[in-house]
Enzyme design. Structure first.
Site, PDB file in Angstrom:
ATOM      1  N   ASN A 119       0.881  -1.169   0.000  1.00 50.10           N
ATOM      2  CA  ASN A 119       0.000   0.000   0.000  1.00 50.10           C
ATOM      3  C   ASN A 119       0.919   1.221   0.000  1.00 50.10           C
ATOM      4  O   ASN A 119       1.731   1.376   0.910  1.00 50.10           O
ATOM      5  CB  ASN A 119      -0.853  -0.078   1.286  1.00 50.10           C
ATOM      6  CG  ASN A 119      -1.471   1.244   1.681  1.00 50.10           C
ATOM      7  OD1 ASN A 119      -1.672   2.127   0.853  1.00 50.10           O
ATOM      8  ND2 ASN A 119      -1.786   1.371   2.974  1.00 50.10           N
ATOM      9  N   LYS A 153       0.064   4.213   0.421  1.00 55.04           N
ATOM     10  CA  LYS A 153      -0.508   5.288   1.258  1.00 55.04           C
ATOM     11  C   LYS A 153      -0.547   6.586   0.439  1.00 55.04           C
ATOM     12  O   LYS A 153      -0.840   6.531  -0.751  1.00 55.04           O
ATOM     13  CB  LYS A 153       0.281   5.417   2.568  1.00 55.04           C
ATOM     14  CG  LYS A 153       0.380   4.070   3.296  1.00 55.04           C
ATOM     15  CD  LYS A 153       0.865   4.162   4.710  1.00 55.04           C
ATOM     16  CE  LYS A 153       0.897   2.765   5.341  1.00 55.04           C
ATOM     17  NZ  LYS A 153       1.327   2.756   6.724  1.00 55.04           N
ATOM     18  N   HIS A 169      -8.118  -0.247   6.538  1.00 58.46           N
ATOM     19  CA  HIS A 169      -6.754  -0.007   7.002  1.00 58.46           C
ATOM     20  C   HIS A 169      -6.800   0.806   8.303  1.00 58.46           C
ATOM     21  O   HIS A 169      -7.656   1.672   8.476  1.00 58.46           O
ATOM     22  CB  HIS A 169      -5.948   0.737   5.931  1.00 58.46           C
ATOM     23  CG  HIS A 169      -4.497   0.831   6.283  1.00 58.46           C
ATOM     24  ND1 HIS A 169      -4.002   1.802   7.124  1.00 58.46           N
ATOM     25  CD2 HIS A 169      -3.444   0.048   5.956  1.00 58.46           C
ATOM     26  CE1 HIS A 169      -2.697   1.610   7.287  1.00 58.46           C
ATOM     27  NE2 HIS A 169      -2.336   0.550   6.584  1.00 58.46           N
ATOM     28  N   GLU A 177      -5.194   3.235   9.356  1.00 58.89           N
ATOM     29  CA  GLU A 177      -5.162   4.700   9.216  1.00 58.89           C
ATOM     30  C   GLU A 177      -6.528   5.236   8.805  1.00 58.89           C
ATOM     31  O   GLU A 177      -6.896   6.352   9.160  1.00 58.89           O
ATOM     32  CB  GLU A 177      -4.053   5.101   8.229  1.00 58.89           C
ATOM     33  CG  GLU A 177      -2.681   4.867   8.855  1.00 58.89           C
ATOM     34  CD  GLU A 177      -1.558   4.617   7.874  1.00 58.89           C
ATOM     35  OE1 GLU A 177      -1.745   4.804   6.660  1.00 58.89           O
ATOM     36  OE2 GLU A 177      -0.475   4.196   8.346  1.00 58.89           O
ATOM     37  N   GLU A 195      -2.984  -6.479  10.848  1.00 60.40           N
ATOM     38  CA  GLU A 195      -2.054  -5.366  10.992  1.00 60.40           C
ATOM     39  C   GLU A 195      -2.267  -4.714  12.351  1.00 60.40           C
ATOM     40  O   GLU A 195      -3.099  -3.807  12.489  1.00 60.40           O
ATOM     41  CB  GLU A 195      -2.304  -4.333   9.888  1.00 60.40           C
ATOM     42  CG  GLU A 195      -2.086  -4.876   8.498  1.00 60.40           C
ATOM     43  CD  GLU A 195      -1.654  -3.780   7.551  1.00 60.40           C
ATOM     44  OE1 GLU A 195      -0.556  -3.892   7.005  1.00 60.40           O
ATOM     45  OE2 GLU A 195      -2.398  -2.798   7.391  1.00 60.40           O
ATOM     46  N   GLY A 206       3.680   1.605  10.547  1.00 63.25           N
ATOM     47  CA  GLY A 206       4.189   2.927  10.195  1.00 63.25           C
ATOM     48  C   GLY A 206       5.335   3.403  11.078  1.00 63.25           C
ATOM     49  O   GLY A 206       5.864   2.672  11.917  1.00 63.25           O
ATOM     50  N   SER A 212       5.367  -2.887   9.881  1.00 63.69           N
ATOM     51  CA  SER A 212       6.836  -2.788  10.004  1.00 63.69           C
ATOM     52  C   SER A 212       7.571  -4.008   9.465  1.00 63.69           C
ATOM     53  O   SER A 212       8.618  -4.402  10.001  1.00 63.69           O
ATOM     54  CB  SER A 212       7.248  -2.530  11.469  1.00 63.69           C
ATOM     55  OG  SER A 212       6.801  -1.262  11.881  1.00 63.69           O
TER      56      SER A 212
END
Ligand code: PGA
Length: 258
Positions: free
Chosen positions: A10, A12, A96, A98, A168, A174, A214
């Protein structure tokens, strides 16, 4: 046939259309000739048309990072599933961390988006994961089970061949994320599989469950070597073609030793 290893990134909010084209062109020079891998790329909306053309018949699935649940309507600033399929997108990433954390995306909204994906024949990559507080309160498995059960409440078992799940953990994603201990990943993937099978039946045993958070060249082999891990979903470490190819190669090697 060998078990398929799933691997994707991804981007982002990174990469212009030109950068995306260059990324794909260089990546394609570096990819192994391996029939048992399935790759996917999830660039931002503005790069999707370019990515679709550049990917051509590569077999790499093109995904989008979000969509609205309606096919058209008065929803300023939103992108619909039909708009995505019209430019060659075949995968939608949903939920996701985020999107959930920064934009308040709820499990109920995700349920509607899953249903919209089914209606539009899009493959689904549903992201789930607990945050640090939920882990320290020992409700990580319950949190993920709720995320799965609500988002997939209406899914029919016949659609399972088009579903993938990514675990995740929010605390590992991140900048500032902590790589997860492989024992946690194995346990959570096991819990996800149990929930999927309880909720959707035995056919859910074949839904790929990918790990993300990560992942990098140093730790990817440990994750890929876990029997519970069917693939890797990588952010920062795969944002250069060389990085993508390196983590992929190490992941395939570790996975092949299963
Ligand atoms: P990361 O991102 O690999 O940079 O931690 C993973 C993700 O957010 O999917």
């Amino acid at each position: 046939m060998d078990k398929v290893f799933y691997f994707g990134s991804n981007f982002k909010m990174h990469q212009t259309p030109d950068e995306t084209r260059q990324f794909i062109d260089s990546l394609r020079q570096m990819l192994p000739e391996d029939q048992s891998i399935q790759l996917f790329l999830i660039p931002p909306f503005t790069s999707l048309t370019t990515a679709s053309t550049t990917l051509g018949d590569s077999g790499i699935w093109l995904g989008a990072q979000n969509m609205h649940w309606a096919d058209t309507g008065a929803h300023t600033g939103e992108i619909s599933p039909t708009m995505l399929t019209s430019i060659g997108v075949e995968l939608i990433m949903l939920g996701h961390a985020e999107r959930r954390g920064q934009f308040g995306e709820t499990d109920e909204a995700l349920r509607m988006k899953v249903n919209a994906a089914v209606r539009n024949d899009l493959r689904i990559l549903l992201c789930v994961g607990e945050n640090a507080e939920q882990r320290s309160s020992q409700i990580a498995a319950e949190t993920v089970a709720i995320q799965l059960k609500v988002a997939l409440a209406d899914l029919e078992a016949s659609y399972l061949p088009k579903l993938m799940v990514a675990y995740e953990p929010v605390w590992s994603i991140g900048e500032g994320g902590t790589p997860a201990d492989p024992t946690i990943v194995a346990a959570m993937h096991g819990a996800i599989r149990t929930t999927l099978v309880e909720h959707l039946g035995e056919q859910a045993r074949s839904v790929p469950v990918l790990y993300g958070g990560s992942v990098n060249p140093t730790n990817c082999a440990e994750y890929a070597a876990l029997a519970q891990v069917d693939g890797l979903f990588v952010g920062r470490a795969a944002w250069s073609p060389a990085g993508f190819a390196e983590v992929l190669q190490l992941g395939i090697k570790a996975n092949a030793s299963l």
